[in-house]
Write a protein that holds these residues in place. Structure first.
Motif, PDB file in Angstrom:
ATOM      1  N   PHE A  16       0.817  -1.200   0.000  1.00 46.23           N
ATOM      2  CA  PHE A  16       0.000   0.000   0.000  1.00 46.23           C
ATOM      3  C   PHE A  16       0.856   1.257   0.000  1.00 46.23           C
ATOM      4  O   PHE A  16       1.646   1.496   0.895  1.00 46.23           O
ATOM      5  N   GLY A  17       0.685   2.062  -1.053  1.00 43.38           N
ATOM      6  CA  GLY A  17       1.333   3.355  -1.155  1.00 43.38           C
ATOM      7  C   GLY A  17       2.827   3.333  -1.338  1.00 43.38           C
ATOM      8  O   GLY A  17       3.486   4.369  -1.238  1.00 43.38           O
ATOM      9  N   ILE A  18       3.379   2.170  -1.647  1.00 42.89           N
ATOM     10  CA  ILE A  18       4.838   2.029  -1.685  1.00 42.89           C
ATOM     11  C   ILE A  18       5.489   2.845  -2.816  1.00 42.89           C
ATOM     12  O   ILE A  18       6.641   3.241  -2.710  1.00 42.89           O
ATOM     13  N   LEU A  24       8.399   6.506  -9.528  1.00 42.05           N
ATOM     14  CA  LEU A  24       7.502   5.558 -10.208  1.00 42.05           C
ATOM     15  C   LEU A  24       6.036   5.966 -10.162  1.00 42.05           C
ATOM     16  O   LEU A  24       5.207   5.403 -10.883  1.00 42.05           O
ATOM     17  N   GLU A  25       5.684   6.938  -9.334  1.00 40.90           N
ATOM     18  CA  GLU A  25       4.287   7.282  -9.109  1.00 40.90           C
ATOM     19  C   GLU A  25       3.542   7.603 -10.412  1.00 40.90           C
ATOM     20  O   GLU A  25       2.448   7.081 -10.649  1.00 40.90           O
ATOM     21  N   GLN A  30      -0.174   5.856 -14.887  1.00 43.75           N
ATOM     22  CA  GLN A  30      -0.435   5.549 -16.301  1.00 43.75           C
ATOM     23  C   GLN A  30      -0.858   4.100 -16.479  1.00 43.75           C
ATOM     24  O   GLN A  30      -1.789   3.804 -17.233  1.00 43.75           O
ATOM     25  N   TYR A  31      -0.180   3.194 -15.786  1.00 41.82           N
ATOM     26  CA  TYR A  31      -0.555   1.784 -15.863  1.00 41.82           C
ATOM     27  C   TYR A  31      -1.942   1.557 -15.276  1.00 41.82           C
ATOM     28  O   TYR A  31      -2.725   0.765 -15.820  1.00 41.82           O
ATOM     29  N   LEU A  78      -0.520   0.235  -5.104  1.00 42.19           N
ATOM     30  CA  LEU A  78       0.852   0.744  -5.095  1.00 42.19           C
ATOM     31  C   LEU A  78       0.905   2.246  -4.852  1.00 42.19           C
ATOM     32  O   LEU A  78       1.786   2.737  -4.145  1.00 42.19           O
ATOM     33  N   ASN A  79      -0.031   2.979  -5.443  1.00 34.36           N
ATOM     34  CA  ASN A  79      -0.038   4.431  -5.259  1.00 34.36           C
ATOM     35  C   ASN A  79      -0.983   4.883  -4.142  1.00 34.36           C
ATOM     36  O   ASN A  79      -1.259   6.066  -4.000  1.00 34.36           O
TER      37      ASN A  79
END
Length: 150
Positions: A16-18, A24-25, A30-31, A78-79
């Protein structure tokens, strides 16, 4: 941020949020957008394939849609876009899913009024799905509550 955490004897990987605030954010965003759009497009194509009698293609496209949705979920985590209070979110979603039935039924009725009977039937079917989703979430919450009370 810890990547490994112990809870009730289970090992979890904390993603989470890594990537939030890293170089990479933007790429993760975009992904996330691409995978979300891909999931929607594959679902639409699967529906069209089924309508055209391409049952195997429809099934494969449905599987691809599920993959793309899972990928989008990863990028959202991830974000840090997913709320971390899982049980509170599930409770809120259960209510929203169930409450959606009335609005979707009204929308289906509008389509019916316009003579779009097939569209109205398909839209009405989604209302039933939403109620089912709400029930599934309520059941999950009930099991979790029971497990925590033991």
């Amino acid at each position: 941020m810890k990547e490994m955490a112990e809870k009730k004897g289970r090992t979890k990987i904390g993603l989470f949020g890594i990537t939030k605030g890293t170089m990479l954010e933007d790429q993760v965003e975009q992904y996330l957008k691409a995978e979300t759009q891909g999931a929607v497009m594959y679902c639409a194509l699967a529906r069209l394939a089924a309508e055209q009698g391409f049952v195997d293609i429809a099934a494969a496209l449905g599987d691809l849609a599920g993959d793309e949705a899972r990928h989008a979920g990863l990028y959202a985590v991830l974000n840090g876009h997913a709320p971390q209070d899982l049980l509170a979110v599930l409770s809120q979603f259960a209510q929203l899913e169930t409450a959606a039935q009335g609005k979707i039924d009204a929308f289906a009725q509008q389509a019916h009024t316009l003579g779009l009977h097939q569209a109205a039937a398909a839209i009405a079917a989604t209302a039933d799905d939403e109620v089912r989703h709400g029930k599934v979430l309520e059941d999950l919450l009930a099991v979790q509550k029971e497990n925590n009370s033991n």
